[in-house]
Design an enzyme around this catalytic site. Structure first.
Site, PDB file in Angstrom:
ATOM      1  N   CYS A 117       0.788  -1.239   0.000  1.00 38.17           N
ATOM      2  CA  CYS A 117       0.000   0.000   0.000  1.00 38.17           C
ATOM      3  C   CYS A 117       0.821   1.289   0.000  1.00 38.17           C
ATOM      4  O   CYS A 117       0.713   2.077  -0.942  1.00 38.17           O
ATOM      5  CB  CYS A 117      -0.940   0.012   1.195  1.00 38.17           C
ATOM      6  SG  CYS A 117      -2.278  -1.165   0.978  1.00 38.17           S
TER       7      CYS A 117
HETATM    8  N1  NAD Z   1      -3.553  -5.114   1.410  1.00 38.48           N
HETATM    9  C1  NAD Z   1      -3.820  -4.105   2.197  1.00 38.48           C
HETATM   10  O1  NAD Z   1      -3.287  -4.006   3.308  1.00 38.48           O
HETATM   11  C2  NAD Z   1      -4.795  -3.039   1.788  1.00 38.48           C
HETATM   12  C3  NAD Z   1      -5.301  -2.159   2.762  1.00 38.48           C
HETATM   13  C4  NAD Z   1      -6.204  -1.177   2.370  1.00 38.48           C
HETATM   14  C5  NAD Z   1      -6.569  -1.051   1.036  1.00 38.48           C
HETATM   15  N2  NAD Z   1      -6.052  -1.921   0.106  1.00 38.48           N
HETATM   16  C6  NAD Z   1      -6.492  -1.779  -1.277  1.00 38.48           C
HETATM   17  O2  NAD Z   1      -7.499  -2.767  -1.516  1.00 38.48           O
HETATM   18  C7  NAD Z   1      -7.414  -3.271  -2.855  1.00 38.48           C
HETATM   19  C8  NAD Z   1      -7.172  -4.766  -2.824  1.00 38.48           C
HETATM   20  O3  NAD Z   1      -5.936  -5.011  -2.193  1.00 38.48           O
HETATM   21  P1  NAD Z   1      -5.505  -6.491  -1.740  1.00 38.48           P
HETATM   22  O4  NAD Z   1      -4.223  -6.347  -1.013  1.00 38.48           O
HETATM   23  O5  NAD Z   1      -6.666  -7.157  -1.102  1.00 38.48           O
HETATM   24  O6  NAD Z   1      -5.250  -7.132  -3.182  1.00 38.48           O
HETATM   25  P2  NAD Z   1      -4.959  -8.668  -3.518  1.00 38.48           P
HETATM   26  O7  NAD Z   1      -4.048  -8.645  -4.694  1.00 38.48           O
HETATM   27  O8  NAD Z   1      -4.575  -9.407  -2.285  1.00 38.48           O
HETATM   28  O9  NAD Z   1      -6.390  -9.229  -3.971  1.00 38.48           O
HETATM   29  C9  NAD Z   1      -7.039  -8.840  -5.139  1.00 38.48           C
HETATM   30  C10 NAD Z   1      -7.910 -10.005  -5.586  1.00 38.48           C
HETATM   31  O10 NAD Z   1      -8.712  -9.574  -6.678  1.00 38.48           O
HETATM   32  C11 NAD Z   1      -8.797 -10.648  -7.624  1.00 38.48           C
HETATM   33  N3  NAD Z   1      -9.169 -10.082  -8.926  1.00 38.48           N
HETATM   34  C12 NAD Z   1      -8.415  -9.298  -9.744  1.00 38.48           C
HETATM   35  N4  NAD Z   1      -9.126  -8.928 -10.821  1.00 38.48           N
HETATM   36  C13 NAD Z   1     -10.355  -9.490 -10.688  1.00 38.48           C
HETATM   37  C14 NAD Z   1     -11.535  -9.471 -11.464  1.00 38.48           C
HETATM   38  N5  NAD Z   1     -11.628  -8.755 -12.608  1.00 38.48           N
HETATM   39  N6  NAD Z   1     -12.597 -10.167 -11.030  1.00 38.48           N
HETATM   40  C15 NAD Z   1     -12.548 -10.877  -9.878  1.00 38.48           C
HETATM   41  N7  NAD Z   1     -11.469 -10.935  -9.106  1.00 38.48           N
HETATM   42  C16 NAD Z   1     -10.379 -10.237  -9.497  1.00 38.48           C
HETATM   43  C17 NAD Z   1      -7.438 -11.288  -7.571  1.00 38.48           C
HETATM   44  O11 NAD Z   1      -7.456 -12.612  -8.069  1.00 38.48           O
HETATM   45  C18 NAD Z   1      -7.129 -11.219  -6.068  1.00 38.48           C
HETATM   46  O12 NAD Z   1      -7.585 -12.377  -5.394  1.00 38.48           O
HETATM   47  C19 NAD Z   1      -6.283  -2.478  -3.507  1.00 38.48           C
HETATM   48  O13 NAD Z   1      -6.838  -1.367  -4.146  1.00 38.48           O
HETATM   49  C20 NAD Z   1      -5.444  -2.028  -2.328  1.00 38.48           C
HETATM   50  O14 NAD Z   1      -4.727  -0.848  -2.597  1.00 38.48           O
HETATM   51  C21 NAD Z   1      -5.184  -2.911   0.462  1.00 38.48           C
END
Ligand code: NAD
Length: 419
Positions: A264
């Site tokens: 992030c």
């Molecule tokens: N990881 C963190 O600590 C955190 C905290 C706050 C906000 N965020 C934000 O939240 C969002 C997600 O982050 P994350 O860490 O959970 O990501 P991640 O990569 O762990 O998970 C994303 C998921 O989305 C799936 N995906 C991608 N494209 C897709 C589609 N078209 N249809 C269905 N599934 C699909 C992927 O297979 C994956 O499982 C990002 O924008 C990130 O910046 C993350």
């Protein structure tokens, strides 16, 4: 207590799975949708695909079904989009997943007669929802399926305690496209004990970026103070302790070290910088925060070179995860350090309690060993502040500490990156 809802959640990564399990534990019925078949299979088999405290128990008790089929959105009342939003090489936010996901949701909603709420939980730069996501929805929506609303509901959870943070947030931000949508989302969160702030869409998006940019700035700030302290033989941790008593400052995010990584802070900072430039503003403070963060990696390698000549040396890594409590290595500070050492001809042996498998996918050429074997290397780098590193025997060793592990100070040669 709000009404029990049927919620679809797109993207079952850290944020999506925490949201799914969190809402599931609150009694809502969850339909999880992910394009990754393996992940879907694991979740349906009650196996958590990532390491996160409390998720195994939550998955066993919450009512969740996972699928790759977007048609299942139809069975829900509202949809949270939680797909990844990484940045490209120039730092610009990459919206491929969220655009594709939005298109698939809208295609499906053509067949739905009644109101549906779409909530953007993924982190997107200010104005993305208004300028990209809503236009996709409008362009795609046919004769039916026009009765939808949009909210932006950024997530602030920390990896390693994702579910706990989801369930007990400091605040809930609801950016609303219209009042009805905001009201519905507020009702969904009515049994969470947290202040709720309702804003317009772009303000909610900016609150997320401003929060992460501030945290990153605080870290680069203390690293700069730490670099100064080191030159004057002052303990920056004592300085941070002294500063932290001031309630306007606070002690959190004042641990000097090798810098911030993870999925992030670096990417959100880059994306905000790129957005700023795109709209004709040069964000000098934010650029410097990022530069200082990169510089800490160079500083660590230079400190190491003061004590060992890298060509042919065995350098041991304690820690690979971007922070303790997670197996996530995305943008971990270990990555640029390993790259630099391999380039200089060193042999790298590494230990991490959780993250070795994920790191191996990036660097199959280094050795993955026990902590004791790491201690036998010519020099040891501490990259992640795992508590267990406070229980190792460092006597007679050469240690360059990037994280402030107290016990490591007993090494015969010990240098902290900023102390
Ligand atoms: N990881 C963190 O600590 C955190 C905290 C706050 C906000 N965020 C934000 O939240 C969002 C997600 O982050 P994350 O860490 O959970 O990501 P991640 O990569 O762990 O998970 C994303 C998921 O989305 C799936 N995906 C991608 N494209 C897709 C589609 N078209 N249809 C269905 N599934 C699909 C992927 O297979 C994956 O499982 C990002 O924008 C990130 O910046 C993350």
């Amino acid at each position: 207590m709000g009404k029990k809802r049927i919620i679809s959640i797109i993207g079952l990564g850290y944020v999506g799975l925490a949201s799914a399990l969190g809402f599931g534990l609150k009694g809502h019925k969850i339909i999880g949708i992910d394009s990754d078949q393996d992940k879907v299979r694991l979740i349906n088999g009650k196996t958590v695909p990532i390491y996160e405290k409390g998720m195994v128990e939550a998955l066993a008790s919450a009512e969740i079904s996972a699928t790759t089929d977007y048609k299942q959105v139809l069975a829900s009342e509202m949809t949270f989009i939680c797909v990844d939003t990484p940045s490209d090489e120039d730092g610009v936010i990459f919206l491929g997943s969220i655009k594709k996901s939005t298109e698939q949701i809208v295609d499906t909603l053509q067949d739905k007669g009644d109101y549906h709420l779409v909530v953007i939980k993924s982190t997107v730069v200010p104005m993305t929802t208004e300028e990209i996501i809503i236009p996709i929805m409008k362009a795609k929506a046919g004769v039916r399926g026009r009765d939808w609303g949009v909210c932006v509901n950024p997530e602030f959870l920390r990896e390693g305690r994702a579910l706990e943070d989801f369930l007990h947030p400091d605040r809930i931000i609801i950016g609303e496209g219209d009042r009805k949508s905001g009201d519905l989302l507020q009702e969904l969160y009515s049994d969470f004990e947290a202040p709720i702030l309702r804003t317009d869409l772009r303000t909610a998006e900016m609150i997320k970026y401003a929060s992460n940019a501030f945290l990153a700035t605080k870290l680069s700030f203390i690293n700069e103070i730490g670099n100064l302290c080191k030159k004057m033989n002052i303990d920056v941790y004592q300085v941070a302790g002294g500063m932290g008593y001031d309630e306007r400052i606070g002690r959190k995010f004042l641990n000097a070290g090798i810098g911030f990584g993870g999925s992030c802070l670096p990417k959100d900072l880059r994306a905000l910088i790129a957005k700023a430039r795109q709209i004709g503003y040069e964000p000098r403070l934010l650029e410097e925060v990022l530069r200082l963060n990169e510089k800490q990696v160079t500083n660590l390698v230079q400190l190491l070179q003061k004590h060992v000549s890298l060509k042919g040396a065995c350098v041991g890594f304690l820690g690979l995860a971007f922070k303790p409590g997670t197996d996530d290595v995305r943008d971990s500070r270990a990555i640029p350090v390993v790259q630099a050492l391999l380039q200089e001809g060193a042999t790298v042996k590494a230990y991490d309690p959780l993250a070795m498998a994920n790191f191996k996918a990036l660097f199959p050429q280094i050795y993955y060993v026990t902590a004791e074997e790491v201690l036998n290397c010519d020099a040891i780098l501490i990259i992640t502040e795992w508590e267990e590193f406070n229980h190792l025997d460092y006597t007679g060793k050469v240690v360059i500490d990037g994280r402030g592990i107290e016990k490591a100070r007993e090494a015969s040669i010990y240098e902290g990156i900023c102390w």
